[in-house]
Scaffold this motif. Sequence first.
Motif, mmCIF file in Angstrom:
data_model
loop_
_atom_site.group_PDB
_atom_site.id
_atom_site.type_symbol
_atom_site.label_atom_id
_atom_site.label_comp_id
_atom_site.label_asym_id
_atom_site.label_seq_id
_atom_site.Cartn_x
_atom_site.Cartn_y
_atom_site.Cartn_z
ATOM 1 N N HIS A 60 0.930 -1.160 -0.015
ATOM 2 C CA HIS A 60 -0.097 -0.046 -0.094
ATOM 3 C C HIS A 60 0.892 1.112 0.007
ATOM 4 N N ILE A 61 0.278 2.407 0.062
ATOM 5 C CA ILE A 61 0.815 3.719 0.236
ATOM 6 C C ILE A 61 0.149 4.426 1.364
ATOM 7 N N HIS A 62 0.866 5.284 2.249
ATOM 8 C CA HIS A 62 0.458 6.319 3.143
ATOM 9 C C HIS A 62 0.265 7.489 2.754
ATOM 10 N N PHE A 63 -0.627 8.385 2.544
ATOM 11 C CA PHE A 63 -0.676 9.700 2.121
ATOM 12 C C PHE A 63 0.087 10.723 3.260
ATOM 13 N N ASP A 64 -0.102 10.358 4.576
ATOM 14 C CA ASP A 64 0.766 11.453 5.302
ATOM 15 C C ASP A 64 1.471 10.607 6.518
ATOM 16 N N ASP A 65 1.313 9.357 6.764
ATOM 17 C CA ASP A 65 1.829 8.818 7.587
ATOM 18 C C ASP A 65 3.366 8.319 6.999
ATOM 19 N N TRP A 66 4.402 8.148 8.232
ATOM 20 C CA TRP A 66 5.417 7.423 7.877
ATOM 21 C C TRP A 66 6.099 6.254 8.909
ATOM 22 N N HIS A 67 6.700 5.456 8.589
ATOM 23 C CA HIS A 67 7.073 4.467 9.583
ATOM 24 C C HIS A 67 8.331 4.169 9.624
ATOM 25 N N ILE A 68 9.152 4.149 10.674
ATOM 26 C CA ILE A 68 10.468 3.453 10.936
ATOM 27 C C ILE A 68 10.569 2.036 11.560
ATOM 28 N N CYS A 69 11.106 1.007 10.943
ATOM 29 C CA CYS A 69 10.893 -0.225 11.420
ATOM 30 C C CYS A 69 12.113 -0.937 11.697
ATOM 31 N N TYR A 70 12.267 -1.853 12.642
ATOM 32 C CA TYR A 70 13.212 -2.484 13.193
ATOM 33 C C TYR A 70 12.987 -3.993 13.035
ATOM 34 N N LEU A 71 13.699 -4.891 12.291
ATOM 35 C CA LEU A 71 13.408 -6.374 12.331
ATOM 36 C C LEU A 71 14.109 -7.009 13.391
ATOM 37 N N VAL A 72 13.221 -7.347 14.428
ATOM 38 C CA VAL A 72 13.762 -8.041 15.548
ATOM 39 C C VAL A 72 14.285 -9.551 15.409
ATOM 40 N N TYR A 73 13.684 -10.137 14.299
ATOM 41 C CA TYR A 73 14.227 -11.596 14.046
ATOM 42 C C TYR A 73 13.561 -11.823 12.722
ATOM 43 N N GLY A 74 14.210 -12.891 11.957
ATOM 44 C CA GLY A 74 13.578 -12.972 10.535
ATOM 45 C C GLY A 74 14.397 -12.422 9.368
ATOM 46 N N LYS A 75 13.545 -12.423 8.451
ATOM 47 C CA LYS A 75 14.103 -11.761 7.158
ATOM 48 C C LYS A 75 13.144 -11.529 6.098
ATOM 49 N N MET A 76 13.238 -10.244 5.497
ATOM 50 C CA MET A 76 12.212 -9.987 4.510
ATOM 51 C C MET A 76 12.615 -9.588 3.345
ATOM 52 N N GLU A 77 11.944 -9.387 2.359
ATOM 53 C CA GLU A 77 12.152 -8.638 1.061
ATOM 54 C C GLU A 77 11.205 -7.359 1.228
ATOM 55 N N TYR A 78 12.021 -6.444 1.194
ATOM 56 C CA TYR A 78 11.138 -4.924 1.193
ATOM 57 C C TYR A 78 11.293 -4.322 -0.295
ATOM 58 N N SER A 79 9.991 -4.128 -0.525
ATOM 59 C CA SER A 79 9.772 -3.345 -1.972
ATOM 60 C C SER A 79 9.249 -1.965 -1.864
ATOM 61 N N TRP A 80 9.751 -1.195 -2.615
ATOM 62 C CA TRP A 80 9.426 0.257 -2.689
ATOM 63 C C TRP A 80 9.613 0.859 -3.955
ATOM 64 N N ALA A 81 8.895 2.090 -4.076
ATOM 65 C CA ALA A 81 8.959 2.809 -5.396
ATOM 66 C C ALA A 81 8.939 4.342 -4.936
ATOM 67 N N ASP A 82 9.400 5.217 -5.748
ATOM 68 C CA ASP A 82 9.604 6.623 -5.262
ATOM 69 C C ASP A 82 8.323 7.300 -5.389
#
Length: 141
Positions: A60-82
Amino acid sequence: MEIPNELKPFFKDEHFISYPKVQIPQEFLDRRGAIRNIADGSFSDVAVIDSKKGSIRANHIHFDDWHICYLVYGKMEYSWADSLESKPRKILISKGELFFTPPKVPHQMKFLEDSCFIAVAKLSRLQTNYEEDTKRLDDFF
């Protein structure tokens, strides 16, 4: 990418040099272990999110929100676009890494292992607030 005003007292431009990955701005190490301060400033929500291997979050996309995330355990593929007109990019996020999603950035998280992450967000995550600020992107990634 601009650092949100709410995070500017704590984060500097050099912390975002590997965006969307973010350097942890404060770490204190001694014989007892470590303290890693992953966020400081004005924000409205902190969530601990567990995800099963193979699951997808965000998309999804957020219009006004932002988030900063910390991966405690595991592994992920993070996808994003400008933007919604840009081609998506992907990186791997591993245990102990911090990453940032600004407003108006399409993003998706695909979990490659059972994982847990902490999400710190600018806006309240009450369901009605969250839905008003979010546009789903089922066919973008």
